[in-house]
Design a protein around this motif. Structure first.
Motif, PDB file in Angstrom:
ATOM      1  N   GLN A 135      -7.598   2.248   1.685  1.00 50.41           N
ATOM      2  CA  GLN A 135      -7.268   3.356   2.573  1.00 50.41           C
ATOM      3  C   GLN A 135      -7.559   2.974   4.014  1.00 50.41           C
ATOM      4  O   GLN A 135      -6.785   3.283   4.924  1.00 50.41           O
ATOM      5  CB  GLN A 135      -8.096   4.584   2.160  1.00 50.41           C
ATOM      6  CG  GLN A 135      -7.715   5.856   2.865  1.00 50.41           C
ATOM      7  CD  GLN A 135      -6.326   6.318   2.488  1.00 50.41           C
ATOM      8  OE1 GLN A 135      -5.975   6.366   1.316  1.00 50.41           O
ATOM      9  NE2 GLN A 135      -5.533   6.639   3.478  1.00 50.41           N
ATOM     10  N   ASN A 195       1.010   4.270  -2.746  1.00 47.10           N
ATOM     11  CA  ASN A 195       0.947   5.682  -2.393  1.00 47.10           C
ATOM     12  C   ASN A 195       2.045   6.469  -3.049  1.00 47.10           C
ATOM     13  O   ASN A 195       1.889   7.627  -3.403  1.00 47.10           O
ATOM     14  CB  ASN A 195       1.075   5.827  -0.868  1.00 47.10           C
ATOM     15  CG  ASN A 195      -0.232   6.234  -0.259  1.00 47.10           C
ATOM     16  OD1 ASN A 195      -1.155   6.617  -0.954  1.00 47.10           O
ATOM     17  ND2 ASN A 195      -0.303   6.155   1.047  1.00 47.10           N
ATOM     18  N   TYR A 208      -4.917   0.756   5.175  1.00 46.17           N
ATOM     19  CA  TYR A 208      -3.689   1.532   5.356  1.00 46.17           C
ATOM     20  C   TYR A 208      -3.691   2.239   6.698  1.00 46.17           C
ATOM     21  O   TYR A 208      -2.718   2.176   7.460  1.00 46.17           O
ATOM     22  CB  TYR A 208      -3.578   2.538   4.206  1.00 46.17           C
ATOM     23  CG  TYR A 208      -2.329   3.380   4.215  1.00 46.17           C
ATOM     24  CD1 TYR A 208      -2.325   4.636   4.796  1.00 46.17           C
ATOM     25  CD2 TYR A 208      -1.161   2.915   3.634  1.00 46.17           C
ATOM     26  CE1 TYR A 208      -1.187   5.400   4.807  1.00 46.17           C
ATOM     27  CE2 TYR A 208      -0.014   3.680   3.638  1.00 46.17           C
ATOM     28  CZ  TYR A 208      -0.036   4.930   4.215  1.00 46.17           C
ATOM     29  OH  TYR A 208       1.096   5.693   4.222  1.00 46.17           O
ATOM     30  N   LEU A 241      -5.304   5.135  -3.603  1.00 46.07           N
ATOM     31  CA  LEU A 241      -5.813   3.952  -2.918  1.00 46.07           C
ATOM     32  C   LEU A 241      -7.328   3.961  -2.921  1.00 46.07           C
ATOM     33  O   LEU A 241      -7.954   4.993  -2.759  1.00 46.07           O
ATOM     34  CB  LEU A 241      -5.324   3.944  -1.466  1.00 46.07           C
ATOM     35  CG  LEU A 241      -3.828   3.755  -1.260  1.00 46.07           C
ATOM     36  CD1 LEU A 241      -3.534   3.757   0.221  1.00 46.07           C
ATOM     37  CD2 LEU A 241      -3.372   2.456  -1.866  1.00 46.07           C
ATOM     38  N   LEU A 254       0.827  -1.212   0.000  1.00 43.59           N
ATOM     39  CA  LEU A 254       0.000   0.000   0.000  1.00 43.59           C
ATOM     40  C   LEU A 254       0.855   1.254   0.000  1.00 43.59           C
ATOM     41  O   LEU A 254       0.531   2.245  -0.667  1.00 43.59           O
ATOM     42  CB  LEU A 254      -0.924   0.003   1.233  1.00 43.59           C
ATOM     43  CG  LEU A 254      -2.037  -1.025   1.219  1.00 43.59           C
ATOM     44  CD1 LEU A 254      -2.834  -0.948   2.507  1.00 43.59           C
ATOM     45  CD2 LEU A 254      -2.968  -0.805   0.040  1.00 43.59           C
TER      46      LEU A 254
END
Lengths: 251, 655
Positions: free
Chosen positions: B145, B133, B148, B140, B129
């Motif tokens: 998200q 980014n 994350y 994302l 992830l």
């Protein structure tokens, strides 16, 4: 008493240098392990071959040397400093008293420690995976190549290998030790990991990230030219896709 | 970072074997054969051409040919391979199915094959992830998200490592040639679609619970190992066997009956909440809902156990029994359940209360079980344990099942419920609405709150004792407790304060419809006068006459009572008797000639008066004498219902 103060100033300077060394080594380790991963991704695919495996071995050895050195230095760093002033039950007699900079010192060292152990675990899992794959696709005979998976990769790991070769770590030239094979390598790293965890009690949850979430977004200046997102790349084919039979003739 | 390496973990951490993985891998390798495997074609992109793309229809055709199966099955097999992640789609990468057309797929590299050897690490996902980014144009998705943020919080200590590694991996990947880079990105993305599926989909690697032992490890041949094998073999020899035709028949019958009621096998109305994220189905089927759904009501007709286990069904059944004045069976059954499942400390107390309410002679809600069971039960009650009332409970259960249940299904109560039951329309959600439903999901009520609500409801019901269930006695008998059928058990004291009698006595003899029992109970009342609670008796009078009328009519209809007797009960003499509250009823002239009330096997009415000649219960001789004395005299002495084992200490009884 006064000698203690004098000693601690000198010690602090030394430790600072050692920490810097460790940080650079950590970065180098990160580079080597990510290259290793790139190589391991091609294992068992049509891009697999003896060149790939040799490169993997080289990378592995390099990583091993870095790991050994780093673990030794970190152990020294953290056991010298003694337990952190806060949060440990028995206050052992330590070389440095709890000077104010000692606490930050300790924190930084602990951060390095945690980062190294995480890197080590991550690398270990990659190694295990690679070990498994090499076992499954031994490539000892010519016929074995038939079973390699057609993943669409050609090779192209040359540049990756070059990147590995460019890695420098502070002590690499100094220590020339034996390079074990994969199984022993894994065992050695596991032993190293457990030893480190047992020797020094570090509360890893006390280490905090220096960056906020998402700080890396949009991020690396050196890499941003000509960047397309994967979706755009894949979409591109929609316009120029021809029917299947046509592709077969021109493929 | 964990301490996995240093500590022996004796918890359940082994994953069950997924044998399909090894087999899929074999198939996949067969597909690679240059002669007999799948033919691939290059994929043309804007910037480059990537080889080794295969079409969906080719995959299906190859599978059908290789395994000699039809297209449908080959298609499901192909979808399984895609779901596991051995093959990934190049377009529409989030839907892991095989499309039987020219859509393109590619083989996944063995590094990203699903494996049970190593669990999929969150660390890797975090790095992935972070890499997404880092890309300038990478955004994302919402669930990514969320992951994350969560990982940033939980892996905060190694977050620096994660970001650093992400950057390094990004740089390392850049070193490769462009087509290989694209391929690698596709591969990685496909891997994470399988192992961290987007919402609304399920990962094929979801294998259920972990196992306690490692199925892949070899077990040492110790004596203990052989001992276990021996025990297992012995037990399987001893096991009773059922003919497979019987058991299969049962399974078939079950499946046929419940097929339409299974929310996953057939359409559940209005919609399956697990699929559409809309909870109407659950709201409509809550335990205490006023109007049940048609499907639910249909389930009650499948078996008695279904009816009882559904709260709403049980309520309905209780209502029906109430109308038939035979709720004591259900109340007893519920009391037994409460005893079985309640706290150990309260067992003794509850058992006593149950005995006093249901089993003892003259109990207010006496249930009709046969003599042997009663004997066994009362004997067991001396040393009460959790299952002491099991025989009695089973008996009552079978009684209800064989008798009341059938009548219930033909009753107006049930028919009314069936008529009022609702049948909701099916939902038809568009894709956008489904997304909105997903966003609007909220957690349900906490179990603590639900339990509180349940308890409040029970307390409310317990307080709401039905006065139409009053017996037609003139006075309430204060010392006789009523078991209202709901738990949360009021403290059972020796002289409880509840006053009402729940049921009417039987219609014993044709001679005097109400007189004899009335007089018996009045005698009782008079006996109990000493410790009675005068205040409690007052409110009953008004209602009683009304109910007496109703009851007399019913008795007439039930048969066995001549009109004369009926009128006799309504005679002024009786009325005056009814009107008084605590006076001794002068014993009528026909009294001595009356036969002692016969016990009639009538399921719906409680016998308050047990003829003294029945010697089923371990009644102390003293009680008996008192009883017979009371029959011919005014009766003396307070007669509370005491449990036989209690009186052992005082009376030196039979025991």
């Amino acid at each position: 008493m006064s000698s203690r103060w004098r000693r601690s100033v000198g010690e602090l300077a030394l430790r600072g240098r050692q920490r810097g060394e460790c940080e650079r080594a950590q970065e180098a380790l990160g580079r080597v392990t990510s290259c290793f991963q790139q190589l391991a991704v091609s294992l068992g695919s049509s891009a697999d071959g003896s060149f790939l495996r040799d490169e993997m071995d080289e990378t592995r050895h390099l990583a091993q040397r870095i790991c050994r050195g780093l673990s030794r230095r970190l152990l020294r760093l953290l056991s010298d400093c003694g337990p952190a002033p806060s949060g440990v039950e028995d206050r052992q007699v330590s070389d440095c008293g709890p000077a104010p900079s000692g606490v930050e010192d300790r924190q930084v060292s602990e951060r390095l420690w945690v980062l190294f152990l995480s890197a080590l675990e991550h690398f270990l899992s990659d190694l295990r995976q690679a070990h498994d794959l090499i076992g499954r696709f031994p490539l000892r005979q010519r016929n074995d190549r038939r079973s390699l998976v057609n993943t669409g990769c050609m090779d192209g790991v040359v540049a990756v290998a070059a990147r590995v070769a460019s890695v420098q770590a502070p002590w690499l030239t100094m220590e020339e030790e034996q390079s074990p094979d994969l199984t022993n390598h894994i065992a050695e790293l596991e032993a190293m990991l457990s030893e480190m965890q047992l020797r020094v009690p570090v509360a890893f949850w006390s280490v905090e990230a220096t960056q906020l979430a998402g700080a890396e977004r949009g991020g690396l200046e050196d890499l941003q030219e000509g960047e397309d997102s994967l979706e755009e790349l894949m979409e591109g084919e929609g316009g120029s896709r021809r029917p299947a039979f046509c592709c077969l003739t021109c493929g | 970072m964990t301490i996995r390496n240093t500590l022996q973990d004796h918890g359940q951490r082994y994953r069950p074997r997924m044998a399909s993985l090894k087999k899929s891998e074999k198939v996949l390798l067969e597909m690679q054969d240059p002669k007999t495997g799948l033919k691939s074609q290059p994929q043309r992109l804007v910037i480059t051409t990537i080889p080794h793309a295969i079409t969906g229809e080719d995959i299906i055709a190859w599978l059908a040919d290789r395994f000699q199966v039809n297209t449908q099955e080959a298609r499901s097999f192909g979808s399984m391979l895609v779901a596991f992640g051995y093959i990934y789609p190049l377009q529409d990468h989030k839907r892991l199915v095989i499309k039987p057309d020219a859509s393109l797929y590619r083989f996944q590299t063995p590094y990203f094959w699903p494996t049970q050897l190593l669990p999929v690490e969150d660390t890797d996902y975090a790095i992935y992830l972070a890499k997404r980014n880092i890309r300038k144009k990478g955004i994302l998705e919402m669930h990514e998200q969320e992951h994350y943020n969560r990982l940033h919080k939980w892996m905060n200590h190694k977050w620096d490592f994660i970001v650093m590694q992400a950057k390094e991996q990004y740089r390392a990947a850049k070193e490769r040639k462009k087509p290989d880079r694209v391929v690698f990105d596709c591969q990685e993305r496909a891997y994470w679609v399988v192992h961290r599926p987007p919402p609304g989909t399920v990962s094929a690697m979801d294998y259920g619970l972990d196992r306690q032992i490692d199925p892949n490890s070899d077990e040492a041949a110790t004596p203990d190992f052989y001992e276990r094998i021996m025990i297992f073999t012995q037990q399987s020899i001893m096991r009773p066997r059922v003919k497979s035709s019987v058991s299969i028949g049962a399974l078939v019958k079950y499946c046929a009956t419940y097929n339409n009621h299974d929310p996953f096998l057939s359409n559940c109305l209005p919609s399956n909440p697990w699929i559409t994220d809309d909870v109407t189905f659950w709201t409509l089927n809550m335990p205490c809902v006023e109007i049940p759904t048609k499907m639910r009501v249909e389930r009650w007709t499948f078996s008695f156990a279904e009816l009882l286990s559904d709260t709403r069904g049980r309520d309905d059944f209780r209502l029906f029994l109430k109308k038939e004045f035979s709720g004591e069976n259900l109340a007893f059954w519920e009391a037994c359940e409460d005893l079985k499942w309640g706290k150990a400390a309260s067992i003794k107390e509850k058992a006593e209360h149950i005995y006093k309410t249901f089993l003892a002679r003259g109990a207010p809600r006496w249930i009709n079980i046969d003599g042997k069971t009663m004997e066994v039960t009362v004997k067991g009650l001396k040393h009460p344990h959790r299952y002491v009332l099991d025989p009695a409970q089973t008996h009552i259960y079978m009684l209800m099942k064989k008798d009341s249940y059938g009548r219930y299904q033909k009753s107006p109560v049930f028919k009314d419920t069936v008529k009022k039951a609702i049948c909701p329309d099916e939902h038809r959600f568009s894709g956008l609405q489904l997304e909105q439903n997903y966003k609007k999901r909220r957690p349900s009520l906490s179990p603590i709150i639900l339990r509180q609500m349940e308890q409040e409801q029970r307390a409310k019901m317990a307080a709401n004792i039905d006065i139409t269930q009053l017996c037609r006695f003139t006075t309430p008998v204060p010392h006789l407790a009523v078991y209202s059928g709901f738990t949360d058990y009021p403290t059972a004291t020796a002289s409880p304060s509840l006053t009402f009698l729940a049921h009417t006595p039987a219609c014993p003899s044709p001679i005097s419809v109400g007189l004899d029992s009335t007089s018996v109970s009045e005698r009782r009342v008079e006996e109990a006068e000493g410790d009675g609670n005068p205040a409690a008796r007052a409110p009953v009078g008004g209602n009683v006459s009304r109910s007496r009328m109703a009851l007399s009519l019913r008795r007439l209809l039930k048969g066995g009572c001549t009109p004369a007797t009926m009128f006799a009960s309504l005679s002024p003499k009786c009325h005056s008797a009814a009107g008084t509250s605590s006076r001794i009823q002068p014993i009528g002239p026909d009294q001595p000639s009356q036969a002692p009330p016969r016990r009639i096997g009538n399921f719906f009415q409680i016998k308050v008066d047990i003829p003294p000649e029945c010697r089923i219960y371990p009644i102390e001789s003293e009680d008996e004498e008192e009883e017979s004395r009371a029959a011919f005299q005014g009766g003396v002495g307070a007669k509370e219902i005491i449990c036989p084992w209690e009186s052992l200490t005082t009376h030196n009884g039979t025991g």
